[in-house]
Design a protein around this motif. Structure first.
Motif, PDB file in Angstrom:
ATOM      1  N   GLU A  45       0.817  -1.204   0.000  1.00  0.00           N
ATOM      2  CA  GLU A  45       0.000   0.000   0.000  1.00  0.00           C
ATOM      3  C   GLU A  45       0.859   1.265   0.000  1.00  0.00           C
ATOM      4  O   GLU A  45       0.445   2.280  -0.542  1.00  0.00           O
ATOM      5  N   PHE A  46       2.029   1.194   0.610  1.00  0.00           N
ATOM      6  CA  PHE A  46       2.917   2.355   0.654  1.00  0.00           C
ATOM      7  C   PHE A  46       3.416   2.691  -0.749  1.00  0.00           C
ATOM      8  O   PHE A  46       3.559   3.857  -1.096  1.00  0.00           O
ATOM      9  N   GLY A  47       3.680   1.692  -1.559  1.00  0.00           N
ATOM     10  CA  GLY A  47       3.970   1.905  -2.967  1.00  0.00           C
ATOM     11  C   GLY A  47       5.373   2.350  -3.329  1.00  0.00           C
ATOM     12  O   GLY A  47       5.592   2.863  -4.422  1.00  0.00           O
ATOM     13  N   VAL A  48       6.333   2.173  -2.448  1.00  0.00           N
ATOM     14  CA  VAL A  48       7.721   2.525  -2.763  1.00  0.00           C
ATOM     15  C   VAL A  48       8.484   1.243  -3.051  1.00  0.00           C
ATOM     16  O   VAL A  48       8.540   0.346  -2.221  1.00  0.00           O
ATOM     17  N   GLN A  49       9.026   1.144  -4.245  1.00  0.00           N
ATOM     18  CA  GLN A  49       9.797  -0.018  -4.679  1.00  0.00           C
ATOM     19  C   GLN A  49      11.280   0.342  -4.689  1.00  0.00           C
ATOM     20  O   GLN A  49      11.632   1.518  -4.688  1.00  0.00           O
ATOM     21  N   PRO A  50      12.163  -0.648  -4.716  1.00  0.00           N
ATOM     22  CA  PRO A  50      13.596  -0.352  -4.787  1.00  0.00           C
ATOM     23  C   PRO A  50      13.962   0.477  -6.026  1.00  0.00           C
ATOM     24  O   PRO A  50      14.942   1.212  -6.008  1.00  0.00           O
ATOM     25  N   THR A  51      13.179   0.357  -7.059  1.00  0.00           N
ATOM     26  CA  THR A  51      13.452   1.101  -8.289  1.00  0.00           C
ATOM     27  C   THR A  51      12.908   2.528  -8.246  1.00  0.00           C
ATOM     28  O   THR A  51      13.143   3.295  -9.183  1.00  0.00           O
ATOM     29  N   ASP A  58      11.194   7.808   2.666  1.00  0.00           N
ATOM     30  CA  ASP A  58      10.237   6.874   2.075  1.00  0.00           C
ATOM     31  C   ASP A  58      10.832   5.479   1.951  1.00  0.00           C
ATOM     32  O   ASP A  58      10.180   4.482   2.244  1.00  0.00           O
ATOM     33  N   HIS A  59      12.092   5.401   1.516  1.00  0.00           N
ATOM     34  CA  HIS A  59      12.745   4.091   1.392  1.00  0.00           C
ATOM     35  C   HIS A  59      12.947   3.460   2.765  1.00  0.00           C
ATOM     36  O   HIS A  59      12.801   2.248   2.927  1.00  0.00           O
ATOM     37  N   LYS A  60      13.255   4.273   3.745  1.00  0.00           N
ATOM     38  CA  LYS A  60      13.439   3.751   5.102  1.00  0.00           C
ATOM     39  C   LYS A  60      12.136   3.143   5.609  1.00  0.00           C
ATOM     40  O   LYS A  60      12.128   2.042   6.164  1.00  0.00           O
ATOM     41  N   ARG A  61      11.019   3.836   5.395  1.00  0.00           N
ATOM     42  CA  ARG A  61       9.724   3.304   5.824  1.00  0.00           C
ATOM     43  C   ARG A  61       9.386   2.024   5.060  1.00  0.00           C
ATOM     44  O   ARG A  61       8.889   1.047   5.643  1.00  0.00           O
ATOM     45  N   ALA A  62       9.677   2.016   3.756  1.00  0.00           N
ATOM     46  CA  ALA A  62       9.393   0.828   2.948  1.00  0.00           C
ATOM     47  C   ALA A  62      10.214  -0.366   3.429  1.00  0.00           C
ATOM     48  O   ALA A  62       9.708  -1.487   3.507  1.00  0.00           O
ATOM     49  N   VAL A  63      11.477  -0.132   3.773  1.00  0.00           N
ATOM     50  CA  VAL A  63      12.341  -1.203   4.282  1.00  0.00           C
ATOM     51  C   VAL A  63      11.768  -1.752   5.583  1.00  0.00           C
ATOM     52  O   VAL A  63      11.683  -2.969   5.774  1.00  0.00           O
ATOM     53  N   PHE A  64      11.341  -0.874   6.479  1.00  0.00           N
ATOM     54  CA  PHE A  64      10.771  -1.342   7.739  1.00  0.00           C
ATOM     55  C   PHE A  64       9.470  -2.110   7.521  1.00  0.00           C
ATOM     56  O   PHE A  64       9.238  -3.133   8.167  1.00  0.00           O
ATOM     57  N   GLU A  65       8.631  -1.642   6.609  1.00  0.00           N
ATOM     58  CA  GLU A  65       7.390  -2.358   6.299  1.00  0.00           C
ATOM     59  C   GLU A  65       7.690  -3.755   5.750  1.00  0.00           C
ATOM     60  O   GLU A  65       7.051  -4.734   6.120  1.00  0.00           O
TER      61      GLU A  65
END
Length: 76
Positions: free
Chosen positions: A35-41, A49-56
């Motif tokens: 749902e957050f929608g941040v990909q490594p690319t 945003d990447h930090k939150r995505a990594v934690f999720e």
């Protein structure tokens, strides 16, 4: 951690996710990550945003591992 390193970690965790999903019965709950929608690319997104995505992603992976039966650690 620098943004480039965080994006690299995000990519590595995505590889772990892909391997885990190839397992016979993957039981991942990654709705928060998806749902957050941040990909490594998504390199244009902020470091935060990447930090939150990594934690999720980490929470989704570890929560599914906690549900499985633990294997006792033994030394030979």
């Amino acid at each position: 951690m620098k943004k480039q390193e965080l994006i690299h970690l995000h990519g590595l965790l995505s590889e772990v996710r892909a391997e885990y999903e190839d397992a016979p019965e993957p039981e991942l709950d990654l709705t928060g990550y998806e749902e957050f929608g941040v990909q490594p690319t998504s390199i244009h997104r902020s470091k935060t945003d990447h930090k939150r995505a990594v934690f999720e992603l980490i929470h989704g992976l570890t929560d599914s591992l906690d549900e499985k039966e633990a294997v006792p650690a033994t030394a030979d």
